[in-house]
Design an enzyme around this catalytic site. Structure first.
Site, short mmCIF file in Angstrom:
data_model
loop_
_atom_site.label_atom_id
_atom_site.label_comp_id
_atom_site.label_asym_id
_atom_site.label_seq_id
_atom_site.Cartn_x
_atom_site.Cartn_y
_atom_site.Cartn_z
N ASN A 1 29.74 -9.47 -31.85
CA ASN A 1 28.45 -10.02 -32.75
C ASN A 1 27.65 -10.88 -32.47
O ASN A 1 27.06 -10.79 -33.52
CB ASN A 1 29.63 -10.84 -34.10
CG ASN A 1 30.58 -9.63 -34.79
OD1 ASN A 1 29.74 -8.63 -34.91
ND2 ASN A 1 31.52 -9.87 -35.12
N ASP B 1 35.84 -6.25 -31.45
CA ASP B 1 34.38 -6.48 -32.10
C ASP B 1 33.60 -6.93 -31.03
O ASP B 1 34.31 -8.10 -30.21
CB ASP B 1 34.02 -7.48 -33.91
CG ASP B 1 32.98 -6.85 -34.79
OD1 ASP B 1 32.32 -6.62 -33.78
OD2 ASP B 1 33.49 -7.21 -35.68
N LYS C 1 40.81 -3.21 -33.88
CA LYS C 1 39.83 -2.85 -34.12
C LYS C 1 39.04 -4.47 -32.83
O LYS C 1 38.92 -5.47 -33.31
CB LYS C 1 39.20 -3.19 -35.01
CG LYS C 1 37.30 -3.29 -35.47
CD LYS C 1 37.24 -3.36 -36.75
CE LYS C 1 35.72 -3.54 -37.15
NZ LYS C 1 36.23 -3.45 -38.88
N ASP D 1 27.03 -1.25 -40.00
CA ASP D 1 27.96 -1.58 -40.40
C ASP D 1 27.76 -0.92 -42.29
O ASP D 1 27.98 -1.64 -42.66
CB ASP D 1 28.12 -3.52 -40.44
CG ASP D 1 28.69 -4.00 -39.78
OD1 ASP D 1 29.65 -3.31 -39.47
OD2 ASP D 1 28.67 -5.29 -39.25
N TRP E 1 20.39 -3.01 -36.44
CA TRP E 1 21.78 -3.47 -36.68
C TRP E 1 21.46 -2.40 -38.64
O TRP E 1 20.32 -2.52 -39.14
CB TRP E 1 21.96 -5.60 -37.63
CG TRP E 1 23.03 -5.45 -38.18
CD1 TRP E 1 24.43 -5.24 -37.57
CD2 TRP E 1 22.78 -5.82 -39.84
NE1 TRP E 1 25.11 -5.60 -39.07
CE2 TRP E 1 24.24 -5.61 -39.87
CE3 TRP E 1 22.08 -5.66 -40.72
CZ2 TRP E 1 24.84 -5.84 -41.27
CZ3 TRP E 1 22.15 -6.10 -41.60
CH2 TRP E 1 24.41 -6.05 -42.10
#
Ligand code: DGJ
Length: 730
Positions: free
Chosen positions: A481, A479, A477, A549, A200
């Site tokens: 997670n 996502d 968007k 990110d 990540w």
């Protein structure tokens, strides 16, 4: 482009623009790999490369040593159980518990065009660039199993795309324990294996290691293609650079669990395989049922990594991305995630929109936190109703206010998830992936919805579509997670639990297909905790994917270098964010952050209302650069000139117009070095005979000089400084 079968030599020949792929039938039964490389006009004598004249002979000549044959033959699609002890592509269990499979050649079909892969993303032909397909059918008569190996080539591409369809033509169910998509058996050339690895916030770093005896693999059993390892592998000859050396690459058009493995054998052959990861996978194939594997893109380059890169970029732009935005300039957006996190309301967003518009930004994207009671990440996923305390009057009111400021509006969703603290979970706990009797593992305080279940897919789609129908929303968007744990579906019967990870991905694909069908003008950006599901599969639905990110300009260099090794720059979500950077705490000049983000889709991820007047002016200038260079970034030809990952000092890439008419070179001096002289950069892809002017100066350079001599870049003072040089043909 052409595909032929020569009956006299028993050889199939697939030709792309500059490569040939040869397949032979040994003993009338075994489908073997002969050659993949530079284009051949004549393949006479090629059959010998199957080594059927060497010990161990083909089984018809010597049944006694069939196992020896099987363990050395270069199979196009390897199976387990009759003597090939190398990595197998196909493993099938019978109801009696046996696991032996051997495919024998039955016949072939060559046809114009290319079939769609049901429910899966895949490459397609386009007007002006048709495809041709070879399907080789093999059968295991004892199992009643037919395997159709499919190979397609395109008029304008050097890629060969492969997949396999399995059909149960027998009387009893078969349990497919592994069904990979492609296999490539070659003699070793002291290969190195190149992969993309990371974590990540540091996704897709280029990694290279020697191929020694045994197995080397990258994989994911996380339910998504993952931040950690990428569904890509290339075998490269020693010393391969951007421009020289041989490359054999495979890239998987799939977004779930994968395996990319290469194995060097006792006989110094190397086998590379790719497909859905067999771990935890099992598919029940009832009589008459079929199973389609996802597609693998194969690329051979005899001109180093650069040619592989450009082949993939062109294939994805020409034959995979369907979005109407593919060739359009995307709106410059500002996303409020790093600006506000969960702490926002309509007034704050409108305040951002106002300043954004003044600076030239075109779209506001409202990120996580607008629904349910979500002021933290531990609740409300699944409850896709607008939080009217934050957004009084709901979305229509907010969208109208943002539009009144002159911006279009985009919104964030995480449709595949459910929070334990949500009305959805309280009503349907069995919709979460979990095993009865075990408290499921939480990750980011959430569970994964069971998308193998049609009613869950319908519910999720209904929620997303209702929001999109309720207001003028131009962008989503999407996502995701968290990764999988506690694999269990309350919907699937016990014998089909092994189908869950693949059925889940089919559910994701179905959702996105429905979305782009109902909202064809929507700009969709995929995302998974940054770049955790950046893969060719997702590109079929969205023209861009959030890269990482980590928005720090220096960290982004390696991430974007690795990503651009395979993907067009127009796909890479890249934004300018505030400093000190929220992930690494580093300070970098505003200009450098802009130059690095310009190498992707470009946008902002900061609270613009907190910028000084001087910084706001810089935003406007950067947007000017975006408008000036975006056609090049989007449509141009990408060249990697230098890598800071390798030289530890500077990074440099170039994008040239296809006709060589102009080129933009981005140069980042990551670290200043004392007492250093100018650095010479050689450009690529220019018109050798033309003369170029360096924009903003009166300096004139011959195209040849720029390409073979180079241009000097003066050292600048300080770390993390950058410049963009724009050469225009005069
Ligand atoms: C992860 C994404 O990568 C971020 O950009 C942001 O959207 C957060 N999720 C929101 O939860």
């Amino acid at each position: 482009m052409s595909i032929t079968f020569d009956k006299s030599t028993d050889i199939f020949q697939l030709n792309t623009k500059t490569t040939s792929y040869l397949i032979g039938i040994a003993d009338g039964k075994y489908v073997g790999h002969i050659y993949y490389g530079k284009k051949l006009d004549n393949c006479q004598g090629g059959y010998a490369l199957l080594r059927t004249e060497e010990r161990p002979f083909v089984p018809s000549a010597n049944m006694r040593d069939k196992a020896g044959f099987a363990d050395g033959f270069p199979y196009e699609y390897s199976t387990a159980g009759v003597g090939d002890y190398r990595e197998s592509c196909l493993s099938v269990r019978t109801p009696q518990g046996h696991r032996v499979c051997e495919l024998a050649y039955l016949g072939y079909e060559i046809f114009d065009g290319k079939r769609e892969l049901p429910g899966l993303p895949s490459t397609f032909e386009i007007v002006g660039a048709p495809a041709q397909t070879l399907e080789i059918t093999c059968k295991d008569a004892a199992l009643g199993l037919t395997a159709v190996q499919s190979y397609s080539v395109f008029e304008d591409s050097d890629a060969v795309v492969r997949s396999v369809r399995l059909i149960n033509e027998g009387q009893q169910p078969l349990y497919i324990e592994r069904a990979l998509s492609a296999c490539l058996d070659m003699d070793d050339e002291s290969f190195e294996m190149l992969t993309l690895t990371g974590s990540w916030a540091r996704e897709r770093h280029i990694t290279r290691c020697p191929v020694t005896y045994g197995k080397h693999a990258v994989s994911s059993v996380r339910g998504c293609s993952s931040h950690q390892e990428h569904p890509f592998a290339a075998l490269v000859t020693p010393g391969t650079t951007q421009d020289a050396g041989e490359v054999y690459a495979m890239h998987f058009v799939y977004s779930g669990n994968f395996l990319a493995l290469c194995q060097k054998s006792q006989h110094d052959s190397v086998r590379m395989v790719m497909g859905i990861h067999p771990e935890g996978f099992e598919w029940v194939l009832k009589p008459q049922d079929s199973f389609q594997t996802p597609e693998v893109v194969c690329v051979y380059s005899d001109q180093g990594l650069g040619k592989m890169t450009r082949t993939l970029h062109d294939l994805y732009r020409g034959h995979l991305i369907r979005s109407p935005y593919l060739h359009k300039k995307r709106p410059v957006l500002i996303n409020n995630w790093e600006a506000t996190y969960f702490d926002f309301d309509s007034d704050k967003l409108v305040e951002i929109a106002k300043d954004a518009r003044e600076a030239g930004i075109e779209m506001l994207v409202m990120d996580d936190g607008w629904f349910g009671k979500r002021n933290l990440d531990d609740n409300s996923l699944g409850d896709w109703t607008v939080n009217e305390e934050k957004l009084p009057g709901g979305l229509p009111a907010l969208v109208e206010r943002v539009k009144a400021e002159g911006l279009s509006f985009g919104i964030w969703f995480e449709p595949e998830m459910v929070s334990p603290d949500s009305d959805l979970f309280r009503a349907h706990p069995d919709w979460a992936i979990q095993v009865p009797g075990r408290a499921p593992t939480q990750s980011r305080a959430q569970y994964v919805l069971d998308l193998s279940r049609p009613e869950v897919v319908d519910y999720v789609y209904g929620c997303v579509a209702k929001i999109l129908r309720s207001a003028d929303i131009s962008y989503v968007k999407w996502d995701m997670n968290r990764q999988f744990t506690d694999l269990g579906s309350a919907f699937l019967p016990p014998e089909r639990q092994g189908e869950l990870p693949h059925r889940y991905i089919l559910g994701v694909y179905e959702l996105q297909e429905r979305l782009v069908t109902e909202f064809p003008e929507l700009l969709l950006e995929n995302c998974a905790g940054g770049g955790g599901r950046f893969d060719p599969g997702m590109l079929y639905y969205s023209p861009q994917i959030w890269c990482s990110d980590d928005t720090d300009a220096v960290e982004r260099l390696a991430i974007q270098e690795g990503t651009a090794l395979l993907y067009p720059l127009s796909c890479m979500g890249a934004h300018v964010s505030a400093c000190p950077n929220h992930i690494v705490g580093r300070g970098t000049p505003f200009e450098t952050r802009g130059h690095v983000a310009l190498g992707g889709t470009f946008g902002y991820e900061l609270d613009i209302t907190k910028l000084s007047a001087e910084e706001k002016e810089k935003v406007t200038k950067q947007i000017g650069l975006y408008h000036r260079y975006n056609h090049l970034i989007r449509e141009g030809v990408y060249y990697r000139i230098a890598s800071w990952r390798e030289n530890h000092l500077y990074d440099c890439w170039e994008v040239a117009a296809e006709d060589g008419g102009e080129a933009a070179v981005t140069y980042v001096q990551v670290l200043a070095s004392p007492n250093s002289r100018s650095r010479k950069i050689r450009l690529k892809g220019l018109d050798e005979k033309a003369v170029y002017r360096l924009e903003g100066t009166e300096k004139i350079f011959a195209g040849q000089m720029l390409m073979y001599g180079g241009v000097l870049i003066e050292p600048q003072e300080g770390d993390y400084v950058s410049q963009v040089l724009h050469f225009v043909r005069v």
